[in-house]
Design a protein around this motif. Structure first.
Motif, PDB file in Angstrom:
ATOM      1  N   TYR A 244      -1.415 -15.146  15.678  1.00  0.00           N
ATOM      2  CA  TYR A 244      -0.392 -14.599  16.569  1.00  0.00           C
ATOM      3  C   TYR A 244       0.961 -15.286  16.368  1.00  0.00           C
ATOM      4  N   ALA A 245       0.911 -16.540  15.952  1.00  0.00           N
ATOM      5  CA  ALA A 245       2.167 -17.285  15.757  1.00  0.00           C
ATOM      6  C   ALA A 245       2.715 -17.144  14.342  1.00  0.00           C
ATOM      7  N   SER A 246       2.301 -16.127  13.621  1.00  0.00           N
ATOM      8  CA  SER A 246       2.805 -15.928  12.245  1.00  0.00           C
ATOM      9  C   SER A 246       4.323 -15.958  12.111  1.00  0.00           C
ATOM     10  N   PRO A 247       5.060 -15.348  13.053  1.00  0.00           N
ATOM     11  CA  PRO A 247       6.519 -15.386  12.878  1.00  0.00           C
ATOM     12  C   PRO A 247       7.034 -16.811  12.738  1.00  0.00           C
ATOM     13  N   ILE A 248       6.356 -17.754  13.401  1.00  0.00           N
ATOM     14  CA  ILE A 248       6.743 -19.158  13.272  1.00  0.00           C
ATOM     15  C   ILE A 248       6.121 -19.760  12.011  1.00  0.00           C
ATOM     16  N   GLN A 249       4.795 -19.557  11.892  1.00  0.00           N
ATOM     17  CA  GLN A 249       4.034 -20.206  10.811  1.00  0.00           C
ATOM     18  C   GLN A 249       4.499 -19.791   9.428  1.00  0.00           C
ATOM     19  N   ILE A 250       4.668 -18.514   9.234  1.00  0.00           N
ATOM     20  CA  ILE A 250       5.032 -18.072   7.875  1.00  0.00           C
ATOM     21  C   ILE A 250       6.399 -17.403   7.842  1.00  0.00           C
ATOM     22  N   GLY A 251       6.950 -17.090   9.016  1.00  0.00           N
ATOM     23  CA  GLY A 251       8.223 -16.364   9.031  1.00  0.00           C
ATOM     24  C   GLY A 251       9.438 -17.250   9.241  1.00  0.00           C
ATOM     25  N   GLY A 252       9.175 -18.517   9.584  1.00  0.00           N
ATOM     26  CA  GLY A 252      10.290 -19.433   9.775  1.00  0.00           C
ATOM     27  C   GLY A 252      11.113 -19.189  11.035  1.00  0.00           C
ATOM     28  N   LEU A 253      10.621 -18.339  11.945  1.00  0.00           N
ATOM     29  CA  LEU A 253      11.342 -18.155  13.211  1.00  0.00           C
ATOM     30  C   LEU A 253      11.003 -19.307  14.160  1.00  0.00           C
ATOM     31  N   ASP A 254      11.777 -19.396  15.222  1.00  0.00           N
ATOM     32  CA  ASP A 254      11.483 -20.491  16.154  1.00  0.00           C
ATOM     33  C   ASP A 254      10.658 -20.017  17.349  1.00  0.00           C
ATOM     34  N   THR A 255      10.230 -18.769  17.340  1.00  0.00           N
ATOM     35  CA  THR A 255       9.438 -18.248  18.450  1.00  0.00           C
ATOM     36  C   THR A 255       8.513 -17.129  17.978  1.00  0.00           C
ATOM     37  N   ALA A 256       7.463 -16.882  18.773  1.00  0.00           N
ATOM     38  CA  ALA A 256       6.597 -15.721  18.533  1.00  0.00           C
ATOM     39  C   ALA A 256       6.572 -14.862  19.797  1.00  0.00           C
ATOM     40  N   ASP A 257       7.574 -15.024  20.625  1.00  0.00           N
ATOM     41  CA  ASP A 257       7.687 -14.274  21.879  1.00  0.00           C
ATOM     42  C   ASP A 257       7.682 -12.769  21.612  1.00  0.00           C
ATOM     43  N   PRO A 258       6.718 -12.065  22.168  1.00  0.00           N
ATOM     44  CA  PRO A 258       6.587 -10.642  21.830  1.00  0.00           C
ATOM     45  C   PRO A 258       7.771  -9.784  22.296  1.00  0.00           C
ATOM     46  N   LEU A 259       8.558 -10.285  23.206  1.00  0.00           N
ATOM     47  CA  LEU A 259       9.689  -9.477  23.661  1.00  0.00           C
ATOM     48  C   LEU A 259      10.998  -9.847  22.956  1.00  0.00           C
ATOM     49  N   ASP A 260      10.920 -10.768  22.046  1.00  0.00           N
ATOM     50  CA  ASP A 260      12.106 -11.183  21.302  1.00  0.00           C
ATOM     51  C   ASP A 260      12.348 -10.201  20.138  1.00  0.00           C
ATOM     52  N   GLU A 261      13.572  -9.704  20.040  1.00  0.00           N
ATOM     53  CA  GLU A 261      13.887  -8.706  19.000  1.00  0.00           C
ATOM     54  C   GLU A 261      13.592  -9.205  17.586  1.00  0.00           C
ATOM     55  N   LYS A 262      13.939 -10.467  17.329  1.00  0.00           N
ATOM     56  CA  LYS A 262      13.694 -11.039  15.999  1.00  0.00           C
ATOM     57  C   LYS A 262      12.204 -10.963  15.639  1.00  0.00           C
ATOM     58  N   VAL A 263      11.400 -11.298  16.658  1.00  0.00           N
ATOM     59  CA  VAL A 263       9.949 -11.315  16.436  1.00  0.00           C
ATOM     60  C   VAL A 263       9.453  -9.886  16.189  1.00  0.00           C
ATOM     61  N   ARG A 264       9.948  -8.975  16.985  1.00  0.00           N
ATOM     62  CA  ARG A 264       9.514  -7.575  16.847  1.00  0.00           C
ATOM     63  C   ARG A 264       9.887  -7.035  15.466  1.00  0.00           C
ATOM     64  N   ASN A 265      11.087  -7.360  15.036  1.00  0.00           N
ATOM     65  CA  ASN A 265      11.519  -6.887  13.711  1.00  0.00           C
ATOM     66  C   ASN A 265      10.739  -7.564  12.595  1.00  0.00           C
ATOM     67  N   TRP A 266      10.462  -8.830  12.811  1.00  0.00           N
ATOM     68  CA  TRP A 266       9.700  -9.546  11.781  1.00  0.00           C
ATOM     69  C   TRP A 266       8.355  -8.845  11.559  1.00  0.00           C
ATOM     70  N   TRP A 267       7.681  -8.498  12.649  1.00  0.00           N
ATOM     71  CA  TRP A 267       6.370  -7.849  12.514  1.00  0.00           C
ATOM     72  C   TRP A 267       6.507  -6.453  11.897  1.00  0.00           C
ATOM     73  N   LYS A 268       7.597  -5.778  12.216  1.00  0.00           N
ATOM     74  CA  LYS A 268       7.790  -4.440  11.611  1.00  0.00           C
ATOM     75  C   LYS A 268       7.939  -4.553  10.096  1.00  0.00           C
ATOM     76  N   GLU A 269       8.738  -5.514   9.664  1.00  0.00           N
ATOM     77  CA  GLU A 269       8.918  -5.721   8.220  1.00  0.00           C
ATOM     78  C   GLU A 269       7.618  -6.157   7.561  1.00  0.00           C
ATOM     79  N   LYS A 270       6.945  -7.054   8.258  1.00  0.00           N
ATOM     80  CA  LYS A 270       5.676  -7.578   7.724  1.00  0.00           C
ATOM     81  C   LYS A 270       4.654  -6.445   7.555  1.00  0.00           C
ATOM     82  N   THR A 271       4.600  -5.605   8.562  1.00  0.00           N
ATOM     83  CA  THR A 271       3.641  -4.498   8.506  1.00  0.00           C
ATOM     84  C   THR A 271       3.966  -3.564   7.336  1.00  0.00           C
ATOM     85  N   LYS A 272       5.239  -3.279   7.190  1.00  0.00           N
ATOM     86  CA  LYS A 272       5.671  -2.414   6.079  1.00  0.00           C
ATOM     87  C   LYS A 272       5.183  -3.005   4.748  1.00  0.00           C
TER      88      LYS A 272
END
Ligand code: GCW
Length: 684
Positions: A244-272
């Protein structure tokens, strides 16, 4: 040789002495295959291999219908070719994975007709099963649709090659933090799984550690795609467990908060990106806020927020999110009598009903505690009419003998599937909730933790293969009886000798009760050694943080989960079950200590006191375990030597180890209660 045990139930042993050879032969000349898809090719390969191995005969392959002696494999696209033979009546009722098998004595032909190619594959496995189990091929008229949409397997494999709760060697997928790349072995696993109708797999552990977090990066996606392509050819969709913390672990973001736009976009790109490698990727499996895994709670978000965020990212590609409900406080204080782990999943998820997106499925363990020998059925089933539900079993025998003891779990699973939740009034069994027939679920079904590893025979104990086989069959059709499933497995695995079939079937069918007898009485769980969970340790989990207590003292034992005087857990059931469990008069004996704390002198419905029941079942269980060994010994000469010895060794261990269980449990309760055995047997 090891080959026999490796071939599991796909033995395809040479058929010489079957009274039915003359029945089979006329059908086995040509195979007519007008289509050419990956899955149809798997079906063809399996049929050719099965027939040549059983009959020493190669079928001629053709794309045109013959006059006689043929097996036709085809889908709706080729309906015109066979419409006279199969008619129209059932056609409309076939679902995407269903099939029809019909045979005609007039011209010795068999039609295997699927709506899609997967149905053809399942139909071929069905035909091969009929032959392996000595069934006549005359006048076959079979119509099959799987009852469950998702029929899934979860591997708990780590990339270092270990398997969490694995009792059959190491992973067949990973070693030393990379893929094993033994594609043939994975293909054989795919064959086994699709032969019993499995159509989805997540092949890494739900505990996603550092390296495994990178499975969704370009470092490993090519290998994931390769594995997915092997499974695809057998109609099996690939899923991955994600951190669940992938945005931090592998994405280099500072949060995995599901309501954070950065996190949401990160998962969209990752899924693509994932879908670029695996266009039919099934989706993700998530263990969040559970046993120290990260999750939305860190950000004060709900599990609906967390799962919906992933669901939104994966939705454009048709993927789904399997979200586990195994969320509880694993840092509990044993002194705290008000917290009850059994209540946790319901407490966390029930209030969120209606808040989940359509492509989120909640994955719920069959019991509210954790895969014990016996526990109540999770009250969450049926309690969320607006939320997709998936039932999770454990084929791996973590608490049921770890594949060193024989413990055949099909009867247990049947009880759970048949358990009436009363969610829509009387007649709302668990199976009807998870097959989607009660509520408007978009995705649902059954999943289970696998019991295989790289041991030659896949499952450590060869008899444990039956649990994997039976799981698949039951998932395809929960209405199949334990007896039918067992009979199929024994025949396909060991041949059709009558003694062999009746002895092994009976041993399997009794084994769960036998195991329960010498281990865990009346629904009390957790009397095992901490961490590895093998062998008896009555207080192993009594003063721990895991929420796993039996509360035995000098007067009595059991967990009071009633509304009136206990934790209130019974209140999570629909009224009929609530009433049944709440009252000592109606609570079934076998779950008594799961729901009530009673004195050792409490008299059971059986007429025995609790303490005498404990003594009696433990003495009896040991005799029964010894009996299993004796019955097996009597089969010597009728089973190939490798499997015979391998199973005998485990049965010998079981018989010995059951004594350890008996003596420790009996002694513990004798010392606590001071009440002697009525029959004066040896207690220490
Ligand atoms: O029963 C517990 C097991 C853990 C497992 C956990 C779970 C994958 O002991 O090993 O972790 O359940 O289901 O998440």
């Amino acid at each position: 040789s090891g080959e026999t045990s490796y071939n599991s139930w796909l033995q395809y042993s040479k058929i010489t002495d079957s009274p039915l050879v003359d029945n089979y032969s006329p059908f086995l000349e040509h195979v007519v295959i007008p289509e050419n898809t990956e899955v149809i090719n798997s079906a063809k390969e399996e049929l050719l291999c099965g027939i040549s191995s059983m009959f020493g005969k190669s079928l001629n392959i053709s794309t045109e219908l013959k006059k006689e002696s043929f097996i036709f494999l085809g889908t709706e696209d080729k309906y015109e070719m066979v419409k006279e033979l199969i008619g129209v009546d059932l056609l409309g009722q076939l679902n995407n994975e269903g099939y029809i098998i019909k045979s005609f004595e007039s011209n010795n032909s068999i039609i295997i007709f699927g709506k899609n190619d997967k149905g053809v594959l399942y139909g071929v496995f069905h035909l091969l099963r009929l032959i392996q189990t000595d069934s006549s091929l005359n006048n076959i008229d079979i119509f099959e649709n799987p009852k469950n949409q998702l029929r899934m397997i979860n591997e708990w494999d780590n990339m270092d090659g270990s398997v969490e709760r694995g009792y059959a060697g190491n992973s067949i997928f990973f070693e030393e933090n990379r893929f094993v790349r033994d594609w043939d072995r994975i293909k054989d696993y795919a064959r086994m799984l699709s032969s019993v109708g499995i159509n989805a797999i997540a092949f890494n552990n739900v505990n996603v550690h550092e390296v495994e977090s990178k499975l969704i990066t370009t470092e490993f996606l090519p290998d994931v795609a390769k594995v997915a392509s092997i499974f695809r050819a057998y109609g099996i969709k690939t899923f991955l467990s994600i951190n669940y913390a992938s945005p931090i672990q592998i994405g280099g973001l500072d949060t995995a908060d599901p309501l954070d736009e950065k996190v949401r976009n990160w998962w969209k790109e990752k899924t693509k990106e994932i879908y670029q490698y695996i266009p039919d990727f099934g989706g993700v499996l998530v263990k969040a806020d559970s046993e120290h895994r990260p999750g939305p709670f860190t950000y004060n978000r709900t599990h609906a927020d967390g799962s919906n965020m992933l669901a939104e990212a994966i939705e454009p590609f048709g993927g789904i999110v399997l979200w586990r409900c195994f969320v509880y406080n694993c840092m509990q204080d044993w002194r705290d009598r008000s917290t009850d782990r059994a209540k946790a999943a319901y407490d966390h998820f029930k209030p969120l009903d209606g808040q989940f997106k359509d492509n989120v499925v909640l994955q719920i363990k069959n019991g509210p505690m954790d895969f014990q020998v016996r526990e109540g059925v999770s009250p969450l089933f049926g309690a969320m009419p607006k939320t997709n539900q998936l039932l999770e079993f454990q084929i791996a025998q973590e608490y049921t003998g770890q594949q060193r003891h024989v413990c055949y779990l099909i009867p247990q699973w049947k009880e759970i599937l048949d358990f009436d939740t009363y969610a829509n009034g009387e007649g709302t069994p668990v199976k009807s909730v998870v097959d989607g027939s009660q509520f408007q679920y978009t995705h649902c079904g059954i999943t289970a933790v696998s019991n295989i590893g790289n041991d030659v025979n896949w499952t450590g104990h060869t008899l444990a293969q039956a649990n994997l086989y039976g799981y698949g069959r039951l998932t395809w059709n929960p209405d199949l009886s334990s007896e039918i499933i067992t009979d199929e497995w024994v025949k396909a695995t060991f041949g059709t000798d009558l003694d062999v079939v009746s002895e092994i079937s009976d041993m399997l069918l009794q084994s769960w009760r036998i195991y329960e007898n010498y281990t865990s009485p009346l629904g009390v769980g957790w009397m095992v050694n901490p961490e590895h969970h093998y062998g008896p340790n009555v207080d192993g989990y009594e003063y721990s943080v895991w929420g796993t207590y039996h509360f035995a003292d000098c007067k009595g034992i059991g967990v009071d989960r009633t509304i009136s005087t206990g934790t209130g857990y019974t209140g999570q059931y629909f009224p009929e079950n609530q009433t049944m469990y709440e009252s000592l008069d109606t609570c079934p004996d076998e779950l008594l200590l799961f729901f009530h704390h009673v004195p050792y002198t409490h008299v059971l419905k059986s007429g025995k006191t609790v303490i005498q029941h404990i003594y009696d079942t433990h003495f009896e269980g040991v005799e029964q375990a010894e009996g299993l060994k004796q019955r097996w010994l009597a089969l010597e000469g009728k089973i190939d030597p490798t499997r015979f010895r391998g199973i005998l060794e485990r049965l010998e261990h079981q018989a010995e180890h059951s004594k350890e269980w008996r003596d420790i449990i009996n002694t513990y309760f004798y010392r606590k209660s001071g009440i002697p055995d009525e029959k004066n047997r040896k207690i220490y």
